[in-house]
Design a protein around this motif. Structure first.
Motif, PDB file in Angstrom:
ATOM      1  N   TYR A  60     -13.354 -49.681 -96.706  1.00 40.90           N
ATOM      2  CA  TYR A  60     -13.014 -49.832 -98.108  1.00 40.90           C
ATOM      3  C   TYR A  60     -14.154 -49.778 -99.099  1.00 40.90           C
ATOM      4  O   TYR A  60     -13.946 -50.035-100.266  1.00 40.90           O
ATOM      5  N   TRP A 101      -6.563 -51.869-103.176  1.00 46.64           N
ATOM      6  CA  TRP A 101      -5.423 -52.405-102.414  1.00 46.64           C
ATOM      7  C   TRP A 101      -4.093 -52.024-103.031  1.00 46.64           C
ATOM      8  O   TRP A 101      -3.075 -51.991-102.350  1.00 46.64           O
ATOM      9  N   VAL A 113       3.077 -46.541 -91.224  1.00 45.45           N
ATOM     10  CA  VAL A 113       3.998 -47.071 -90.215  1.00 45.45           C
ATOM     11  C   VAL A 113       5.381 -46.445 -90.312  1.00 45.45           C
ATOM     12  O   VAL A 113       6.071 -46.293 -89.305  1.00 45.45           O
ATOM     13  N   HIS A 167      -2.677 -59.669-101.378  1.00 45.53           N
ATOM     14  CA  HIS A 167      -2.811 -60.600-100.240  1.00 45.53           C
ATOM     15  C   HIS A 167      -4.088 -60.308 -99.457  1.00 45.53           C
ATOM     16  O   HIS A 167      -4.443 -61.062 -98.568  1.00 45.53           O
ATOM     17  N   VAL A 186       9.025 -58.720 -95.527  1.00 43.83           N
ATOM     18  CA  VAL A 186       9.212 -58.940 -94.095  1.00 43.83           C
ATOM     19  C   VAL A 186      10.637 -58.611 -93.616  1.00 43.83           C
ATOM     20  O   VAL A 186      10.797 -57.932 -92.600  1.00 43.83           O
ATOM     21  N   VAL A 210       2.650 -62.622 -91.083  1.00 39.24           N
ATOM     22  CA  VAL A 210       3.222 -63.728 -91.848  1.00 39.24           C
ATOM     23  C   VAL A 210       2.210 -64.869 -91.950  1.00 39.24           C
ATOM     24  O   VAL A 210       2.056 -65.500 -93.004  1.00 39.24           O
ATOM     25  N   ASN A 260      -1.042 -64.524 -91.974  1.00 31.38           N
ATOM     26  CA  ASN A 260      -2.041 -64.127 -92.971  1.00 31.38           C
ATOM     27  C   ASN A 260      -1.542 -64.364 -94.388  1.00 31.38           C
ATOM     28  O   ASN A 260      -2.308 -64.663 -95.293  1.00 31.38           O
ATOM     29  N   ASP A 277      -4.610 -68.140 -94.419  1.00 28.67           N
ATOM     30  CA  ASP A 277      -5.450 -66.957 -94.569  1.00 28.67           C
ATOM     31  C   ASP A 277      -6.923 -67.313 -94.684  1.00 28.67           C
ATOM     32  O   ASP A 277      -7.791 -66.522 -94.324  1.00 28.67           O
ATOM     33  N   THR A 311      -8.097 -67.054 -91.276  1.00 23.55           N
ATOM     34  CA  THR A 311      -8.062 -65.750 -90.605  1.00 23.55           C
ATOM     35  C   THR A 311      -8.807 -64.645 -91.352  1.00 23.55           C
ATOM     36  O   THR A 311      -9.294 -63.710 -90.724  1.00 23.55           O
ATOM     37  N   HIS A 312      -8.900 -64.747 -92.658  1.00 27.21           N
ATOM     38  CA  HIS A 312      -9.424 -63.634 -93.443  1.00 27.21           C
ATOM     39  C   HIS A 312     -10.828 -63.226 -93.019  1.00 27.21           C
ATOM     40  O   HIS A 312     -11.698 -64.063 -92.845  1.00 27.21           O
ATOM     41  N   VAL A 336      -7.890 -60.594 -88.302  1.00 26.37           N
ATOM     42  CA  VAL A 336      -7.384 -59.494 -89.129  1.00 26.37           C
ATOM     43  C   VAL A 336      -7.518 -58.166 -88.380  1.00 26.37           C
ATOM     44  O   VAL A 336      -6.627 -57.314 -88.425  1.00 26.37           O
ATOM     45  N   HIS A 370      -4.714 -58.172 -86.045  1.00 26.30           N
ATOM     46  CA  HIS A 370      -3.456 -57.986 -86.782  1.00 26.30           C
ATOM     47  C   HIS A 370      -3.190 -56.519 -87.084  1.00 26.30           C
ATOM     48  O   HIS A 370      -2.158 -55.967 -86.708  1.00 26.30           O
ATOM     49  N   PHE A 371      -4.134 -55.866 -87.743  1.00 21.09           N
ATOM     50  CA  PHE A 371      -3.744 -54.524 -88.168  1.00 21.09           C
ATOM     51  C   PHE A 371      -3.833 -53.509 -87.032  1.00 21.09           C
ATOM     52  O   PHE A 371      -3.148 -52.498 -87.065  1.00 21.09           O
ATOM     53  N   PHE A 384      -0.605 -53.000 -85.462  1.00 26.98           N
ATOM     54  CA  PHE A 384       0.167 -51.967 -86.165  1.00 26.98           C
ATOM     55  C   PHE A 384      -0.378 -50.580 -85.884  1.00 26.98           C
ATOM     56  O   PHE A 384       0.333 -49.714 -85.393  1.00 26.98           O
ATOM     57  N   ARG A 428     -15.560 -60.379 -88.683  1.00 23.67           N
ATOM     58  CA  ARG A 428     -15.465 -58.976 -88.294  1.00 23.67           C
ATOM     59  C   ARG A 428     -16.713 -58.246 -88.776  1.00 23.67           C
ATOM     60  O   ARG A 428     -17.503 -58.778 -89.543  1.00 23.67           O
ATOM     61  N   ARG A 429     -16.892 -57.014 -88.293  1.00 20.69           N
ATOM     62  CA  ARG A 429     -17.980 -56.146 -88.751  1.00 20.69           C
ATOM     63  C   ARG A 429     -19.362 -56.731 -88.473  1.00 20.69           C
ATOM     64  O   ARG A 429     -20.256 -56.632 -89.294  1.00 20.69           O
TER      65      ARG A 429
END
Ligand code: HEM
Ligand SMILES: [Cu+2]
Ligand SMILES: [Cu+2]
Lengths: 143, 508
Positions: free
Chosen positions: B130, B238, B249, B291, B314, B357, B359, B365, B368-369, B374, B377-378, B381, B439-440
């Motif tokens: 991003y 976003w 998806v 979010h 959802v 949900v 997140n 969040d 988790t953020h 995260v 999570h993604f 998907f 992350r990262r």
């Protein structure tokens, strides 16, 4: 569609919607309580820059990479950044707030036990992001 | 369209063709090439994180470039073009038209992808998928960053052109005897995702230009040193990319709507509910973008609004899950390879949504953020749902594209290994996030729980890697030497395989 009745789907959607309402209401209530900063909270100015944290207490003392606080007191962090975005994080106390240049974000916490905890940066900020770490030291002033 | 490889044509005939099945084949091959390229980068990341300390990737900068190009490649050069491949093959046939509405535009949209891919790969930028300012303005090294910006610009235009083509083909070119309520759900999925693209993409296109001029120093939209606001970029980004996750998806769900009823030997439980859920998701998907920004210092009210917007989307996703399960219920299911992928994908879709949900609930969040949660999570998907649906569909369309059958045993082994691997990598990453790993990061302190979880995840990734090698071998070998397929009913499940079989390529 015709052919068969759809009541199981309606029941299912009802359950999902009810669950979401419950999650939303609980989250709203919890967040409302968590965001309420106690009156007597002491302010600590937190500054993020590539790639370390600086802390300034109310009495003017400064620390780099280490933060000493007293158990049982409430602290309000005012979070600044000198260059790019960072995120100030004490995971054990669910303290997380972005440090964004040009803006001051606040978050508060009250340490409950004596001990040390990791401080880290949780927003990507470049080369040494992975090691933009520090230590929180919670002390008992009477000890 | 069938027997693409049985009647060999010179490669330039396919490259300069504007016929929808030829453009579809081009999309297919390039998206799969990028799947393997981007996937190799993932294996490098996982190998590096197996232990604390620097092992195989020498320095942090290289690591940062690798995960940036990994994400960019798989989202923009694999998932989206793969969906376009399927759409090109199937949408015209499903609406009973001879080609896409604008065949030349269709070919142009495809041919924008290779130069964009080249810019991204030759540049190898490091500012994450991003490109957040002010890092991307004042700190990210050029020309990599600028090449990434141009690459994404081109891909955005390509998406918009493709979306216009799908919308016009479906709404204006469908057979006059066919009402919109008879258009198969796969085509509906392309209609919904294309409409989302047309509304969502222009915002990011503008933000990219602003980012570029900021980098050139002629403007300061997002640069606080010049009075700009980095948060403005986050909103623009976003606003495009939360809806964009549904663009990714929805076609995969559409593919599952083809596979599940076929292999359950039953009609879809509720066509109307499928259409309704697609349309609902396309609209409600626009109410939740921030979010991703709970920790940027938003007010309590703003956070509440976007939490409600997120939770509101959802039920629409949940309706698809219900529809699939109800379709399989009491069906005479045949678990051929495509069906295994589709069913596995639905199971992972459900788990991914449950994590989403968590997140969305704002106090959670903050735990988790921007942790590995995260990432887990993604990926449930993008890998678990979208890649699973896409790969299942690839096996499904294989006999129609090549006229031959893939090796069924290898297909099943591929599925089982990928499923186990996906669970090992991405469920574990959720746990890793709860332990607080950001992350990262190129390296991490030797916290025992972090090491254990990272090792499980790396083993899982290697299992996926091996299964993908099996997949590649199967595809290459079977398209040349596989058993000849019975194109009337390649999977031996009875019923009529009308769609793919009817396409006529004038150059055959
Ligand atoms: C349907 C397909 C979905 C896809 C492809 C998807 C994808 C993503 C992606 C890519 C991110 C990560 C953004 C980042 O880089 O930080 C993300 C984050 C998030 N997703 Fe999803 N998502 C989907 C569905 C959902 C659902 C159903 C929910 C909620 C019920 C949800 C809630 C969230 C939230 C709240 C975040 C922000 C997490 C954070 O950064 O703290 N997502 N999602
Ligand atoms: Cu950082
Ligand atoms: Cu989102």
């Amino acid at each position: 569609m015709s052919g068969h009745s759809n009541w199981p789907e309606w029941v299912y959607i009802g359950v999902v919607v009810a669950l979401m309402v419950w999650v939303g209401a609980e989250a709203w209530e919890a967040e409302r309580l968590v965001e309420h900063v106690p009156e007597d909270a002491k302010t600590i100015i937190v500054t993020g820059q590539q790639w370390f944290w600086t802390f300034e207490h109310e009495d003017g003392t400064k620390e780099i990479g280490e933060l000493h606080v007293e158990v049982g007191k409430a602290y309000k962090f005012e979070i600044h950044s000198k260059d790019v975005n960072h995120a100030f994080n004490i995971h054990d106390y669910v303290v997380l707030m972005d440090a964004i240049p040009g803006r001051v974000n606040t978050v508060w916490f009250a340490p409950t036990d004596v001990g040390t905890h990791d401080i880290q940066c949780r927003e990507y900020c470049g080369l040494i992001h992975y090691n933009m770490r520090g230590t929180l030291i919670v002390e008992d002033p009477k000890a | 369209m069938v027997l693409e490889l049985q009647k060999p044509r010179p490669i330039w005939q396919i490259m300069f063709s504007t016929h929808h099945t030829d453009v579809g084949l081009l999309y297919l091959i390039s998206s799969l090439a990028f799947l393997f390229l981007g996937g190799s980068l993932a294996l490098a990341i996982r190998a590096e994180l197996f232990l604390p300390g620097a092992q195989i990737i020498g320095d942090a900068m290289t690591f940062n470039r690798i995960f940036t190009v990994h994400g960019t490649t798989l989202i923009f050069l694999f998932i989206i073009p793969f969906a376009s491949a399927v759409g090109n093959y199937y949408v015209p046939i499903m609406v009973r038209y001879k080609d896409m509405a604008y065949p030349k535009l269709n070919a142009i949209a495809f041919w924008m992808i290779p130069p964009a891919g080249a810019l991204i790969w030759l540049g190898f930028a490091d500012f994450t998928w991003y490109a957040t300012p002010p890092y991307s303005i004042i700190s990210a090294p050029g020309p990599a960053a600028d090449m990434w910006i141009f690459g994404l610009k081109i891909l955005g235009i390509s998406s918009v052109l493709g979306a216009i083509n799908f919308v016009v083909t479906i709404l204006k070119c469908k057979h006059p005897d066919m009402s919109i309520g008879q258009v198969p759900l796969l085509a509906w999925s392309f209609l919904s995702s294309s409409l989302i693209i047309l509304v969502a993409i222009p915002t990011f296109a503008a933000a990219l230009l602003m980012l570029l001029t900021d980098r050139l120093g002629v403007s300061g939209f997002f640069n606080p040193a010049m009075g700009g606001d980095p948060i403005a970029y986050a909103h623009l980004f976003w606003f495009t990319f939360h809806p964009e996750v549904y663009v990714l998806v929805i076609p995969a769900i559409g593919m599952m709507y083809e596979i599940i009823p076929r292999f359950s030997r039953k009609p879809i439980y509720s066509y109307n509910s499928g259409v309704f859920a697609f349309v609902l998701l396309s609209i409600v998907g626009f109410s939740s973008w921030a979010h991703h920004m709970y920790a940027t210092g938003m007010s309590f009210t703003e956070k509440t609004v976007f939490m409600v917007g997120t939770l509101a989307a959802v039920p629409a996703s949940a309706m698809h899950v219900f529809n699939f399960v109800a379709t399989m219920w009491n069906g005479r299911i045949k678990f051929s390879t495509p069906m295994m992928w589709a069913v596995g994908g639905i199971a992972l879709f459900f788990s991914a949504g449950a994590g989403g949900v968590a997140n969305a609930a704002m106090p959670l969040d903050f735990t988790t953020h921007d942790t590995y949660w995260v990432v887990g999570h993604f990926h449930l998907f993008v890998m678990g749902t979208i890649a699973f649906g896409s790969i299942g569909y690839l096996y499904y369309m294989f006999p129609y594209v090549t006229g031959r059958m893939y090796n069924e045993t290898m297909g099943k082994v591929h599925f089982i290994m990928s499923f186990v691997g996906t669970v090992l990598v991405f469920f574990t990453q959720h746990v890793l996030g709860l332990y607080g790993m950001p992350r990262r990061i190129f390296d991490y302190p030797p916290i025992p729980e972090w090491i254990a979880m990272n090792q499980i995840a790396t083993v899982g990734a290697m299992i996926i890697g091996v299964s993908m090698a099996i997949f590649l071998a199967n595809m290459i070998y079977s398209s040349g030497k596989g058993k000849l397929a019975n194109t009337e009913d390649p999977f031996g499940i009875g019923g009529k395989y009308y769609y793919p079989f009817e396409a006529k390529n004038p150059s055959h």
